[in-house]
Design a protein around this motif. Structure first.
Motif, mmCIF file in Angstrom:
data_model
loop_
_atom_site.group_PDB
_atom_site.id
_atom_site.type_symbol
_atom_site.label_atom_id
_atom_site.label_comp_id
_atom_site.label_asym_id
_atom_site.label_seq_id
_atom_site.Cartn_x
_atom_site.Cartn_y
_atom_site.Cartn_z
ATOM 1 N N GLU A 51 69.984 63.133 63.567
ATOM 2 C CA GLU A 51 69.771 61.570 63.539
ATOM 3 C C GLU A 51 68.648 61.494 63.778
ATOM 4 O O GLU A 51 68.280 60.612 63.161
ATOM 5 C CB GLU A 51 71.117 60.542 64.367
ATOM 6 N N GLN A 59 76.308 66.967 61.828
ATOM 7 C CA GLN A 59 76.504 66.798 60.734
ATOM 8 C C GLN A 59 77.161 68.565 60.481
ATOM 9 O O GLN A 59 75.878 68.468 60.335
ATOM 10 C CB GLN A 59 76.987 65.958 59.673
ATOM 11 N N GLN A 114 83.989 67.915 61.737
ATOM 12 C CA GLN A 114 83.156 66.641 62.345
ATOM 13 C C GLN A 114 83.208 66.866 63.819
ATOM 14 O O GLN A 114 82.823 66.765 64.662
ATOM 15 C CB GLN A 114 83.596 65.441 61.470
ATOM 16 N N ALA A 157 80.941 69.267 65.041
ATOM 17 C CA ALA A 157 79.603 68.538 65.245
ATOM 18 C C ALA A 157 79.566 67.785 66.352
ATOM 19 O O ALA A 157 78.467 67.602 67.342
ATOM 20 C CB ALA A 157 79.493 68.246 64.096
ATOM 21 N N GLU A 158 80.585 66.689 66.925
ATOM 22 C CA GLU A 158 80.965 66.000 67.795
ATOM 23 C C GLU A 158 80.389 66.294 69.415
ATOM 24 O O GLU A 158 79.936 66.041 70.339
ATOM 25 C CB GLU A 158 81.914 65.132 67.721
#
Length: 424
Positions: A210, A281, A263, A266-267
């Motif tokens: 991000e 992501q 996901q 990735a978290e």
């Protein structure tokens, strides 16, 4: 070796293994006026367009200088080349203590190094080797036997598409084993190796971020698993920041991480990194590799030499493995080209000893230091935790120690010979 002996050889050097080290050596020798034959099990198509394997390679300044002289650096796509401007080392949870910040300021260079995908380096090495004078590439070749005689080295192999029993033999003044850290050629040459199985697995993958990474790499030594975040060039489609995540864990934990949905994985990575790059992501697949370090008992023998991972297979935590392989290419090429220029037998023990000595002096401290770091930073007991905090604390307080670490990261000191032989 007599003139008659030379005339009966198929080439100067036989190279078993068509990875980046073997191909780069072939190109270097060809450009220096020697002849080399590379034997590789993979097909020409696989070598020309290698599949992405998740690995991103941190390159030092001497490594890039060598690749530029070979011509393989110029064959990389612009979007494959990322800059590594600085690095931070974190002990324990990210943000819990002041990290060690490493940068190239005061070194005379603008960045610590570069980051390039492994498959791109493999492709460019193939392109250069396949167009180098004096280089012959035998793909789809299954090596059956590697051996040495008093006057020559010999490789027996099965050509691509040939039926069993239709093997062929090649003879050269020297054979080089460059066929991975689990080298079959090394074993057939009677050279053993010390292997350290860390009992851990590394997971590598690409992530979309991000927030921008500012071309800073991070090494996060968590108490349960290690995380490295490597800055990559922005996405060529939409300009989004990209990074490589390298997660090291014990084998059971690694399998659990690999089983997570994309996901959720990735978290987990974003959480361990303290959300410094915001939401993350997963892009593409996760690739897993067991961690086994290798150091050959010797790097040369009668009419033979070891190169790349067949000589030294490093733990990736200090990012020296690929650079050591290229250092070996430079050192071995220089020794062989110098011997040829002086009319010496390139397979003679004293010629090969020059390479063996130089490579050992360069590789041994890095290999032992890397293994010491791994043991210290993967031990969850209280005393090792205190010891690693003390190490980082000392580095934070002592600029000369930071400078020494940066010198190792950039590859600028101690230097290894990047000069190519005459004609390179």
């Amino acid at each position: 070796m007599t003139r008659q002996d030379l005339s009966s050889l198929d080439c100067d050097v036989l190279i078993v293994g068509g990875g980046p080290a073997g191909l780069s050596l072939a190109a270097s020798l060809g450009q220096a006026g020697l002849t080399a034959t590379v034997l590789e099990l993979q097909s020409a198509e696989q070598l020309a367009q290698p599949a992405a394997d998740g690995r991103e390679i941190a390159l030092t300044h001497p490594s890039v200088a060598l690749l530029q002289r070979l011509g393989s650096w110029q064959r990389l796509d612009a979007h494959d080349i990322g800059l590594l401007r600085a690095a931070q080392v974190h002990d324990g949870p990210v943000g819990g203590a002041q990290p060690l910040h490493l940068h190239a300021g005061g070194t005379g260079v603008e960045q610590l190094g570069w980051i390039v995908p492994n498959h791109a380096l493999r492709r460019s090495a193939w392109e250069v080797a396949s167009t180098s004078p004096g280089v012959r590439l035998l793909t789809g070749a299954r090596v059956l036997q590697v051996g040495v005689q008093a006057g020559h080295a010999e490789v027996q192999y099965l050509p691509a598409g040939a039926p069993e029993g239709a093997s062929q033999r090649l003879r050269a003044a020297l054979v080089v084993a460059a066929d991975s850290r689990f080298s079959s050629a090394r074993r057939q040459l009677g050279i053993g190796a010390a292997m350290t199985d860390f009992g851990r697995t590394v997971i590598v993958c690409r992530m979309r971020c991000e927030h921008p990474h500012d071309q800073v790499a991070h090494e996060c030594f968590g108490y349960e698993r290690t995380l490295a975040i490597l800055p990559l060039p922005d996405d060529v489609v939409d300009g989004a920041p990209l990074c490589s995540a390298v997660v090291t864990a014990d084998s059971a934990q690694a399998q659990a991480l690999l089983a997570l949905p994309a996901q959720e994985f990735a978290e987990r990575v974003a959480e361990q990194f303290g959300h410094r790059l915001g939401a993350m992501q997963l892009l593409g697949e996760r690739h897993a590799y067991p961690l086994v370090a290798v150091y050959a008992h010797r790097f040369t023998g009668p009419r033979c030499a070891l190169l790349g991972d067949a000589a030294v297979g490093m733990h990736p935590v200090t990012a020296h493995g690929y650079n050591l392989g290229l250092a070996g290419v430079a050192s071995l090429s220089a020794a062989l080209a110098d011997a040829r220029a002086r009319g010496l037998d390139i397979g003679a023990p004293d010629v090969l000893q020059r390479y063996a000595r130089a490579h050992h002096l360069h590789a041994w401290p890095i290999f032992q230091g890397t293994n010491a770091i791994v043991r210290l930073y993967t031990d969850t007991r209280r005393l090792p935790r205190l010891a690693r905090r003390a190490v980082l604390g000392a580095a934070l307080r002592l600029p000369p120690l930071q400078a020494a670490i940066v010198s190792q990261l950039t590859g600028r000191a101690p230097a290894w010979p990047v000069r190519l032989p005459a004609g390179g």
